[in-house]
Design a protein around this motif. Structure first.
Motif, PDB file in Angstrom:
ATOM      1  N   SER A 155       0.296  -0.773  -0.056  1.00 25.36           N
ATOM      2  CA  SER A 155      -0.164  -0.483  -0.251  1.00 25.36           C
ATOM      3  C   SER A 155       0.887   1.223  -0.136  1.00 25.36           C
ATOM      4  O   SER A 155       0.766   2.384  -0.472  1.00 25.36           O
ATOM      5  CB  SER A 155      -0.789   0.247   1.088  1.00 25.36           C
ATOM      6  OG  SER A 155      -0.053  -0.063   2.131  1.00 25.36           O
ATOM      7  N   GLU A 156       2.018   1.407   0.690  1.00 24.08           N
ATOM      8  CA  GLU A 156       3.192   2.026   1.037  1.00 24.08           C
ATOM      9  C   GLU A 156       3.244   2.813  -1.046  1.00 24.08           C
ATOM     10  O   GLU A 156       3.324   3.705  -0.915  1.00 24.08           O
ATOM     11  CB  GLU A 156       3.979   2.327   1.786  1.00 24.08           C
ATOM     12  CG  GLU A 156       3.810   2.389   3.393  1.00 24.08           C
ATOM     13  CD  GLU A 156       4.434   1.708   3.742  1.00 24.08           C
ATOM     14  OE1 GLU A 156       4.334   2.145   5.592  1.00 24.08           O
ATOM     15  OE2 GLU A 156       5.747   1.040   3.239  1.00 24.08           O
ATOM     16  N   TYR A 186       0.984   4.885  -2.214  1.00 23.19           N
ATOM     17  CA  TYR A 186       0.924   6.192  -2.287  1.00 23.19           C
ATOM     18  C   TYR A 186       2.021   6.924  -2.176  1.00 23.19           C
ATOM     19  O   TYR A 186       1.553   8.250  -2.535  1.00 23.19           O
ATOM     20  CB  TYR A 186       0.822   5.318  -0.401  1.00 23.19           C
ATOM     21  CG  TYR A 186       1.035   7.009   0.723  1.00 23.19           C
ATOM     22  CD1 TYR A 186      -0.278   7.482   1.203  1.00 23.19           C
ATOM     23  CD2 TYR A 186       2.204   7.202   0.643  1.00 23.19           C
ATOM     24  CE1 TYR A 186      -0.464   8.260   1.709  1.00 23.19           C
ATOM     25  CE2 TYR A 186       2.437   8.263   2.097  1.00 23.19           C
ATOM     26  CZ  TYR A 186       1.090   9.110   2.268  1.00 23.19           C
ATOM     27  OH  TYR A 186       1.629  10.222   2.710  1.00 23.19           O
ATOM     28  N   ARG A 244       1.371  10.603  -4.137  1.00 21.05           N
ATOM     29  CA  ARG A 244       2.969  11.834  -3.794  1.00 21.05           C
ATOM     30  C   ARG A 244       3.434  12.406  -3.792  1.00 21.05           C
ATOM     31  O   ARG A 244       3.793  13.193  -4.637  1.00 21.05           O
ATOM     32  CB  ARG A 244       3.244  10.879  -1.841  1.00 21.05           C
ATOM     33  CG  ARG A 244       3.939  12.544  -1.502  1.00 21.05           C
ATOM     34  CD  ARG A 244       5.407  11.774  -0.152  1.00 21.05           C
ATOM     35  NE  ARG A 244       5.584  10.973  -0.892  1.00 21.05           N
ATOM     36  CZ  ARG A 244       7.218  12.105  -0.353  1.00 21.05           C
ATOM     37  NH1 ARG A 244       7.332  13.169  -0.517  1.00 21.05           N
ATOM     38  NH2 ARG A 244       8.089  11.831  -1.543  1.00 21.05           N
ATOM     39  N   VAL A 249      -4.605   5.918  -5.628  1.00 24.36           N
ATOM     40  CA  VAL A 249      -5.600   5.554  -5.075  1.00 24.36           C
ATOM     41  C   VAL A 249      -6.402   3.857  -4.720  1.00 24.36           C
ATOM     42  O   VAL A 249      -5.632   3.573  -4.311  1.00 24.36           O
ATOM     43  CB  VAL A 249      -6.387   6.793  -4.800  1.00 24.36           C
ATOM     44  CG1 VAL A 249      -7.496   6.283  -4.297  1.00 24.36           C
ATOM     45  CG2 VAL A 249      -6.322   8.338  -4.700  1.00 24.36           C
ATOM     46  N   VAL A 304      -3.876   1.641  -3.742  1.00 26.96           N
ATOM     47  CA  VAL A 304      -3.493   1.941  -1.715  1.00 26.96           C
ATOM     48  C   VAL A 304      -4.661   1.142  -1.616  1.00 26.96           C
ATOM     49  O   VAL A 304      -4.580   0.649  -0.466  1.00 26.96           O
ATOM     50  CB  VAL A 304      -3.795   2.804  -1.671  1.00 26.96           C
ATOM     51  CG1 VAL A 304      -3.538   3.668  -0.440  1.00 26.96           C
ATOM     52  CG2 VAL A 304      -2.034   3.949  -1.934  1.00 26.96           C
ATOM     53  N   ILE A 325      -2.906   6.530   6.485  1.00 28.72           N
ATOM     54  CA  ILE A 325      -3.391   6.867   5.111  1.00 28.72           C
ATOM     55  C   ILE A 325      -4.665   7.535   3.984  1.00 28.72           C
ATOM     56  O   ILE A 325      -4.180   7.939   3.313  1.00 28.72           O
ATOM     57  CB  ILE A 325      -3.207   5.250   4.062  1.00 28.72           C
ATOM     58  CG1 ILE A 325      -1.049   4.529   5.064  1.00 28.72           C
ATOM     59  CG2 ILE A 325      -2.493   5.125   3.262  1.00 28.72           C
ATOM     60  CD1 ILE A 325      -0.342   5.625   4.488  1.00 28.72           C
ATOM     61  N   ARG A 326      -4.960   6.612   4.578  1.00 31.97           N
ATOM     62  CA  ARG A 326      -6.763   7.290   4.073  1.00 31.97           C
ATOM     63  C   ARG A 326      -6.742   9.475   4.086  1.00 31.97           C
ATOM     64  O   ARG A 326      -7.180   9.658   3.001  1.00 31.97           O
ATOM     65  CB  ARG A 326      -7.618   6.586   4.794  1.00 31.97           C
ATOM     66  CG  ARG A 326      -8.380   5.461   4.072  1.00 31.97           C
ATOM     67  CD  ARG A 326      -9.494   4.224   3.853  1.00 31.97           C
ATOM     68  NE  ARG A 326      -9.217   2.960   3.844  1.00 31.97           N
ATOM     69  CZ  ARG A 326      -9.796   2.227   4.281  1.00 31.97           C
ATOM     70  NH1 ARG A 326     -10.638   2.152   5.645  1.00 31.97           N
ATOM     71  NH2 ARG A 326     -10.292   1.253   3.358  1.00 31.97           N
ATOM     72  N   LEU A 333      -4.317  10.491   2.274  1.00 36.97           N
ATOM     73  CA  LEU A 333      -4.973  10.198   1.007  1.00 36.97           C
ATOM     74  C   LEU A 333      -6.085  11.695   0.663  1.00 36.97           C
ATOM     75  O   LEU A 333      -5.839  12.113  -1.075  1.00 36.97           O
ATOM     76  CB  LEU A 333      -5.127   8.868   0.276  1.00 36.97           C
ATOM     77  CG  LEU A 333      -4.678   7.314  -0.082  1.00 36.97           C
ATOM     78  CD1 LEU A 333      -4.943   6.959  -0.800  1.00 36.97           C
ATOM     79  CD2 LEU A 333      -3.347   8.830  -1.326  1.00 36.97           C
TER      80      LEU A 333
END
Length: 204
Positions: free
Chosen positions: A116-117, A120, A124, A163, A166, A182-183, A186
């Motif tokens: 997930s990172e 993400y 970013r 998204v 993730v 994280i959410r 985002l």
């Protein structure tokens, strides 16, 4: 695995194969890199041109930063595939005994966080490129306006891909604090990016 060294045909063949990697995350990174390359192109076509002298200094900065971001985005394509492979390997671990189940769960949760990172980080990076795309849409060479708009659309699509990738991993992660953080991040990025593209007037 190094997708950036592959020919376009080879990469698309790999995507089209039954192998799960490269998948959406890697494709999203490549598409974002292509959008960033278009930002560079428009900046290059603006620098040194008559009637664009007032923006030349900032355009040179845009060109330099976009070049850096493009290389980072290409790196993320490989990292995304590697992260997904880690999830697959964790899922293959034995789960016959309680100890095996515990080890498998721990390794899978760690792999899912990593998986997930990576997208993400893609989101970013796109948030860093968005203002560059906005600038070339507003102040870039008007003869390359369609290229500037194309850059923005590619970046916007790539953000949505990030998204999506993730979220599919967050749904399986048990660490609620990690998921919430994280959410929340985002959501903030999405608000900034939506405004950025709105200000770029890419729909006009």
């Amino acid at each position: 695995m190094n997708f950036q060294d592959q020919r376009i045909f080879e990469f698309t063949e790999a995507v089209a194969s039954k192998s799960p990697t490269p998948g959406g995350g890697a494709v999203g990174s490549i598409v974002a890199a292509m959008g960033t390359a278009l930002v560079e192109m428009v900046a290059s076509l603006t620098i040194g041109k008559k009637d664009y002298e007032d923006s030349e200094g900032e355009m040179e900065r845009v060109l330099s930063e976009a070049s850096y971001r493009r290389k980072r985005l290409l790196d993320l394509a490989d990292l995304d595939a590697q992260a997904f492979d880690e999830v697959i390997e964790a899922m293959k671990l034995p789960k016959e005994t309680e100890d095996q189940k515990k080890i498998r769960t721990e390794k899978l949760q760690t792999a899912l966080k990593h998986a997930s990172e990576t997208p993400y980080e893609l989101a970013r990076e796109i948030s860093k490129v968005c203002p560059l795309a906005q600038f070339v849409n507003k102040y870039g060479n008007k003869n390359a306006l369609s290229d500037a708009k194309s850059a923005s659309w590619l970046l916007k699509a790539s953000f949505e891909i990030a998204v999506s990738n993730v979220e599919i991993n967050l749904k399986l992660i048990k660490d609620e604090t990690f998921v919430s953080k994280i959410r929340e991040s985002l959501s903030a990025m999405k608000g900034m990016i939506d405004q950025c593209f709105k200000d770029s007037n890419i729909d006009s």
